[in-house]
Design a protein around this motif. Structure first.
Motif, mmCIF file in Angstrom:
data_model
loop_
_atom_site.group_PDB
_atom_site.id
_atom_site.type_symbol
_atom_site.label_atom_id
_atom_site.label_comp_id
_atom_site.label_asym_id
_atom_site.label_seq_id
_atom_site.Cartn_x
_atom_site.Cartn_y
_atom_site.Cartn_z
ATOM 1 N N SER A 48 -28.360 -21.037 9.585
ATOM 2 C CA SER A 48 -28.760 -20.421 8.014
ATOM 3 C C SER A 48 -29.796 -21.148 7.355
ATOM 4 O O SER A 48 -29.782 -21.911 6.261
ATOM 5 C CB SER A 48 -27.409 -20.988 7.115
ATOM 6 N N ALA A 49 -30.680 -21.755 8.027
ATOM 7 C CA ALA A 49 -31.920 -22.532 7.765
ATOM 8 C C ALA A 49 -32.530 -22.106 6.299
ATOM 9 O O ALA A 49 -32.773 -20.702 6.256
ATOM 10 C CB ALA A 49 -33.152 -22.830 8.588
ATOM 11 N N CYS A 50 -32.729 -22.679 5.144
ATOM 12 C CA CYS A 50 -33.046 -22.533 3.943
ATOM 13 C C CYS A 50 -34.435 -22.938 3.712
ATOM 14 O O CYS A 50 -35.139 -22.886 2.547
ATOM 15 C CB CYS A 50 -31.922 -22.420 2.890
ATOM 16 N N GLU A 51 -34.709 -24.116 4.355
ATOM 17 C CA GLU A 51 -36.037 -24.852 4.146
ATOM 18 C C GLU A 51 -36.436 -25.562 5.529
ATOM 19 O O GLU A 51 -35.348 -26.299 6.258
ATOM 20 C CB GLU A 51 -35.728 -25.971 2.986
ATOM 21 N N LEU A 52 -37.693 -25.664 5.824
ATOM 22 C CA LEU A 52 -37.953 -26.300 6.888
ATOM 23 C C LEU A 52 -39.268 -27.115 6.584
ATOM 24 O O LEU A 52 -40.003 -26.798 6.002
ATOM 25 C CB LEU A 52 -38.474 -25.290 8.104
ATOM 26 N N GLY A 53 -39.249 -28.481 6.978
ATOM 27 C CA GLY A 53 -40.572 -29.093 6.849
ATOM 28 C C GLY A 53 -40.876 -29.628 8.234
ATOM 29 O O GLY A 53 -39.976 -30.052 9.021
ATOM 30 N N ILE A 54 -42.159 -29.757 8.270
ATOM 31 C CA ILE A 54 -42.959 -30.517 9.487
ATOM 32 C C ILE A 54 -43.972 -31.278 9.085
ATOM 33 O O ILE A 54 -44.857 -30.941 8.041
ATOM 34 C CB ILE A 54 -43.535 -29.078 10.490
ATOM 35 N N CYS A 55 -44.213 -32.237 9.931
ATOM 36 C CA CYS A 55 -45.015 -33.399 9.562
ATOM 37 C C CYS A 55 -45.870 -33.604 10.954
ATOM 38 O O CYS A 55 -45.123 -33.777 11.777
ATOM 39 C CB CYS A 55 -44.566 -34.667 9.099
ATOM 40 N N ILE A 56 -47.149 -33.190 11.143
ATOM 41 C CA ILE A 56 -47.850 -33.361 12.110
ATOM 42 C C ILE A 56 -48.626 -34.746 12.310
ATOM 43 O O ILE A 56 -49.289 -34.970 11.392
ATOM 44 C CB ILE A 56 -48.976 -32.122 12.022
ATOM 45 N N VAL A 57 -48.554 -35.443 13.559
ATOM 46 C CA VAL A 57 -49.188 -36.526 13.594
ATOM 47 C C VAL A 57 -50.115 -36.312 14.828
ATOM 48 O O VAL A 57 -49.551 -35.802 15.822
ATOM 49 C CB VAL A 57 -47.990 -37.790 14.188
ATOM 50 N N GLN A 58 -51.203 -36.639 14.545
ATOM 51 C CA GLN A 58 -52.275 -36.686 15.569
ATOM 52 C C GLN A 58 -53.066 -37.875 15.808
ATOM 53 O O GLN A 58 -53.463 -38.540 14.584
ATOM 54 C CB GLN A 58 -53.627 -35.577 15.506
ATOM 55 N N ASN A 59 -53.224 -38.528 17.001
ATOM 56 C CA ASN A 59 -53.790 -39.706 17.129
ATOM 57 C C ASN A 59 -53.209 -40.926 16.102
ATOM 58 O O ASN A 59 -53.887 -41.625 15.516
ATOM 59 C CB ASN A 59 -55.449 -39.787 16.818
#
Length: 185
Positions: free
Chosen positions: A18-29
């Motif tokens: 029942s996901a109602c929100e998704l957050g993603i934080c991308i880390v590179q180098n």
């Protein structure tokens, strides 16, 4: 250099899909390069558990015009591609991801994930609590708790601080050091 994505889900009900929100934080180098949040219309729509609303403040009204999980997954998967996934209390977030993919009959990617609680316990073994809020306060990280994008970014910041404290400078070192804690989706 370290590359990973930190993720966080909020759910509408006790059901993992029942996901109602998704957050993603991308880390590179070892740098945060992007944080993105999606509101998601869950399969239970318009039903939301009041308990869940009380935690995150997201209501059915907020997601009535939002895409469903299957409509955002390909963009999400592209952002996560080939990288380590980190989440705070990762068994929950990995379970939500797995359940959403199963619900929509979608392929589960080969993805390794790590719990930032395990990482924090190795880095700061003297702290009384390891909740995201407590770790953020300890490190003076300001964020809006229980909103997916903010939680994902706080998780990423805490993870970067932990890697620094443990003198881990690349993904291979992380894999070697945390090998017993890294799980497969």
């Amino acid at each position: 250099m370290i590359d990973f994505c930190a993720i966080d889900f909020e759910t509408a009900t006790f059901e993992r899909h029942s996901a109602c929100e998704l957050g993603i934080c991308i880390v590179q180098n070892s740098q945060i390069v992007e944080t993105k949040t999606w509101l998601i219309k869950p399969p239970s729509f318009p039903y939301f558990s009041q308990h869940n609303i009380d935690i995150h403040g997201i209501t059915p009204q907020d997601v009535k015009d939002a895409p469903t999980f299957d409509e955002i997954w390909y963009e999400v998967e592209e952002m996560m591609y080939g990288t380590l996934m980190i989440a705070h209390n990762a068994s929950f977030d990995a379970g939500v991801l797995r359940s959403c993919l199963n619900y929509y009959g979608m392929f589960t990617p080969k993805l390794n994930y790590l719990c930032s609680i395990q990482l924090a316990k190795k880095s700061w073994n003297y702290l009384p609590r390891y909740g995201l809020k407590h770790l953020a306060e300890y490190h003076r990280i300001e964020f809006k708790h229980h909103r997916a994008g903010d939680d994902a970014e706080a998780c990423a910041r805490i993870s970067l601080l932990a890697f620094e404290k443990l003198f881990l400078t690349n993904n291979e070192e992380i894999t070697d050091y945390m090998k017993l804690k890294i799980k497969k989706l």
